[in-house]
Design a protein around this motif. Structure first.
Motif, PDB file in Angstrom:
ATOM      1  N   HIS A 150      -6.224   9.185  -0.873  1.00 43.53           N
ATOM      2  CA  HIS A 150      -5.711   9.047   0.663  1.00 43.53           C
ATOM      3  C   HIS A 150      -6.598   8.568   1.697  1.00 43.53           C
ATOM      4  N   LEU A 151      -8.024   8.359   1.255  1.00 43.40           N
ATOM      5  CA  LEU A 151      -8.592   7.580   2.105  1.00 43.40           C
ATOM      6  C   LEU A 151      -8.616   6.145   2.118  1.00 43.40           C
ATOM      7  N   GLU A 152      -8.385   5.635   0.866  1.00 49.18           N
ATOM      8  CA  GLU A 152      -7.694   4.183   0.646  1.00 49.18           C
ATOM      9  C   GLU A 152      -6.282   4.068   1.583  1.00 49.18           C
ATOM     10  N   ILE A 153      -5.426   4.909   1.712  1.00 48.64           N
ATOM     11  CA  ILE A 153      -4.109   4.808   2.312  1.00 48.64           C
ATOM     12  C   ILE A 153      -4.517   4.888   3.942  1.00 48.64           C
ATOM     13  N   CYS A 154      -5.736   5.664   4.327  1.00 49.31           N
ATOM     14  CA  CYS A 154      -6.032   5.734   5.697  1.00 49.31           C
ATOM     15  C   CYS A 154      -6.598   4.346   6.058  1.00 49.31           C
ATOM     16  N   VAL A 155      -7.628   3.727   5.217  1.00 49.22           N
ATOM     17  CA  VAL A 155      -8.167   2.423   5.389  1.00 49.22           C
ATOM     18  C   VAL A 155      -7.215   1.416   5.754  1.00 49.22           C
ATOM     19  N   ALA A 156      -6.228   1.314   4.752  1.00 52.88           N
ATOM     20  CA  ALA A 156      -5.038   0.273   5.021  1.00 52.88           C
ATOM     21  C   ALA A 156      -4.344   0.599   6.157  1.00 52.88           C
ATOM     22  N   ALA A 157      -3.988   1.825   6.678  1.00 47.90           N
ATOM     23  CA  ALA A 157      -3.351   2.080   7.889  1.00 47.90           C
ATOM     24  C   ALA A 157      -4.033   1.701   8.995  1.00 47.90           C
TER      25      ALA A 157
END
Length: 87
Positions: A10-17
């Motif tokens: 989820h943190l990786e998804i957030c960083v991408a966003a």
């Protein structure tokens, strides 16, 4: 309980966003109304990421909640910047 892997994902998804939103924010500041579709998409990605973090934090331990909270603050800060930008 949230697993370490699910929190990391989820943190990786957030960083991408965040990265996509930063790019769109810069373009929006420069190009005004020429990129509304991508700008709106970035805002939706940020909102979805915040909502997912809120859900995940319900099953996280204290350390994970703190990490998720910090990421949520970053996402919400970028959301506010994008809302206030007169593009």
């Amino acid at each position: 309980m949230a697993t370490r892997q699910s929190v990391e994902n989820h943190l990786e998804i957030c960083v991408a966003a965040l990265e996509f939103a930063e790019e769109q924010y810069k373009h929006g500041a420069q190009q005004e109304h020429y990129n509304d579709t991508e700008y709106t998409k970035a805002q939706m990605l940020l909102e979805n990421a915040v909502n997912d973090l809120n859900k995940l934090s319900l099953s996280a331990d204290e350390q994970q909640r703190e990490e998720l909270y910090r990421m949520r603050l970053q996402l919400q800060d970028r959301q506010n910047d994008m809302i206030l930008l007169k593009h």
